[in-house]
Design an enzyme around this catalytic site. Sequence first.
Site, mmCIF file in Angstrom:
data_model
loop_
_atom_site.group_PDB
_atom_site.id
_atom_site.type_symbol
_atom_site.label_atom_id
_atom_site.label_comp_id
_atom_site.label_asym_id
_atom_site.label_seq_id
_atom_site.Cartn_x
_atom_site.Cartn_y
_atom_site.Cartn_z
ATOM 1 N N SER A 6 -9.984 -0.748 7.017
ATOM 2 C CA SER A 6 -9.367 -0.551 5.701
ATOM 3 C C SER A 6 -8.617 -1.746 5.136
ATOM 4 O O SER A 6 -8.208 -1.727 3.978
ATOM 5 C CB SER A 6 -8.431 0.658 5.740
ATOM 6 O OG SER A 6 -9.169 1.839 5.921
ATOM 7 N N SER B 111 -9.719 1.652 3.000
ATOM 8 C CA SER B 111 -8.913 2.534 2.181
ATOM 9 C C SER B 111 -7.900 1.783 1.329
ATOM 10 O O SER B 111 -7.337 2.338 0.397
ATOM 11 C CB SER B 111 -8.162 3.509 3.090
ATOM 12 O OG SER B 111 -7.204 2.830 3.897
ATOM 13 N N LYS C 175 0.843 -1.197 0.000
ATOM 14 C CA LYS C 175 0.000 0.000 0.000
ATOM 15 C C LYS C 175 0.877 1.246 0.000
ATOM 16 O O LYS C 175 1.883 1.307 0.722
ATOM 17 C CB LYS C 175 -0.907 -0.025 1.226
ATOM 18 C CG LYS C 175 -1.962 1.065 1.295
ATOM 19 C CD LYS C 175 -2.886 0.820 2.487
ATOM 20 C CE LYS C 175 -3.968 1.875 2.600
ATOM 21 N NZ LYS C 175 -4.900 1.590 3.720
#
Length: 471
Positions: A182, A158, A85
């Site tokens: 997330s 997210s 990420k």
Amino acid sequence: MTMAAPTDLHFLQLHEISHLIRTRTLSSREVTEAMLARIDDLEPGLRAFATVMAESALVEADRADALAARGDWLGDLHGVPLAVKDLANTHDAPTGAGTTIHADFRPETDATVVARLRRAGAVILGKLRLTEGAFTGHHPDLPTPVNPWDTATWSGVSSSGSGVATAAGLCFGSLGSDTGGSIRLPSAANGVTGLKPTWGRVSRHGIFGLAPSLDHIGPMTRSARDAAIVLEAIAGHDRLDPTSSLEPTAEYSRALRLSSTPLVGFDRELAHAHFDEATNAMLETTIETLSDLGWRVVDVTAAGLAQAAEEWTALCGIETAGVHAETFPARAEEYGPDLSGLIEIGRGLSAVDYHRLLESRRAFTGRMRELMDDIDLLLLPGIGVGSPTIEQMGELGTDPKLFRAVTIPTAPIDSCGMPSITLPAGWTERGTPLAAQFVAGDFKEQLVLAAGHAFQQATDFHTRHPQDPRG
């Protein structure tokens, strides 16, 4: 929906590709080149990557092959292509954290989790897109990752890019972060396995934070076994993060057999009050599977989840305001509406408000610990509304019922910091994934991984994949 053959190289599980590399059936370079070619083909439509690190990935693959040729094997991640990420620092690529303000930030060193993956021999394919600052909305000037099962279906927040890339066969696993759901929300939305470790189990050094006391880093993979392999590499105390736990880690991937039959709690009243029909049907089917496994499922009251979910936004907002103090409000015009709105909430609260929220959080955490003393696992959905569409999630900020359905299964588990695993567990009528979640007591990652593995040995949801968009 037509499923791709599970034997396709790009859809192999991490431990399967590791075996092929270790036995020299395939080289890491061959696997990495195949994944980079697939990214080239599919990335324009899926928009999962913020940065593709092709050059450095091939260098890492060649290094892994050279070590293997000498008989130096670093473990189950040796030569395996992963992605991270884009809020985890990488010394050889920008770390933008889903923002435009930090889009060109080039850190000098890797985040601890990235450094540990590299030491374990993993090949880093690139950085994956996320919502702005890891909150709920993608920055309006940046692309939104596309759910590979259905373009009209929400891809989660997210860690949206992590969910999309892992599901679509663009990497063999990824790292996500979880502050209010997330890891779990995009894992559920994209049909992959997501592990949120106990707070402090994994170092946050070199991670762009949303709300530090709520932030967790963990793996998103195609199975619980694969999640265990990644957790082994990244877990453990880090002197660069004094909040990381001193609790000992384990060889999680070598301990996937349950030591006893789990006692599972399920709050039926909570589920019927807040989750939709498709979600509750999936949960009942999951309970049937657990009963067939010989597990005992009992009714419990998970007191305070709804209140904890309601209070999460304010708690998160206060910490987020601190994280962004150098750029907000000084550069407020460069922020998207969701993140700036959260910061404004945090800046508008008083010390008295914060004290009240902290006391409520402590009380909720205490109640959760009491509950987990009586059971081994708490069953929740990954999302309380079954595979929501993009249009449906556009109402998240204005529909209180939808907000509760999305946040009740996830945000409170960040507030109390307990570990959980999200597992593919069913399908909607349109062929998109549904997911169940097991929560355990503090530092019981071994239990949730073993439980997830047992569930996946009895089901095949995690072995199915979205249809290749190329036909």
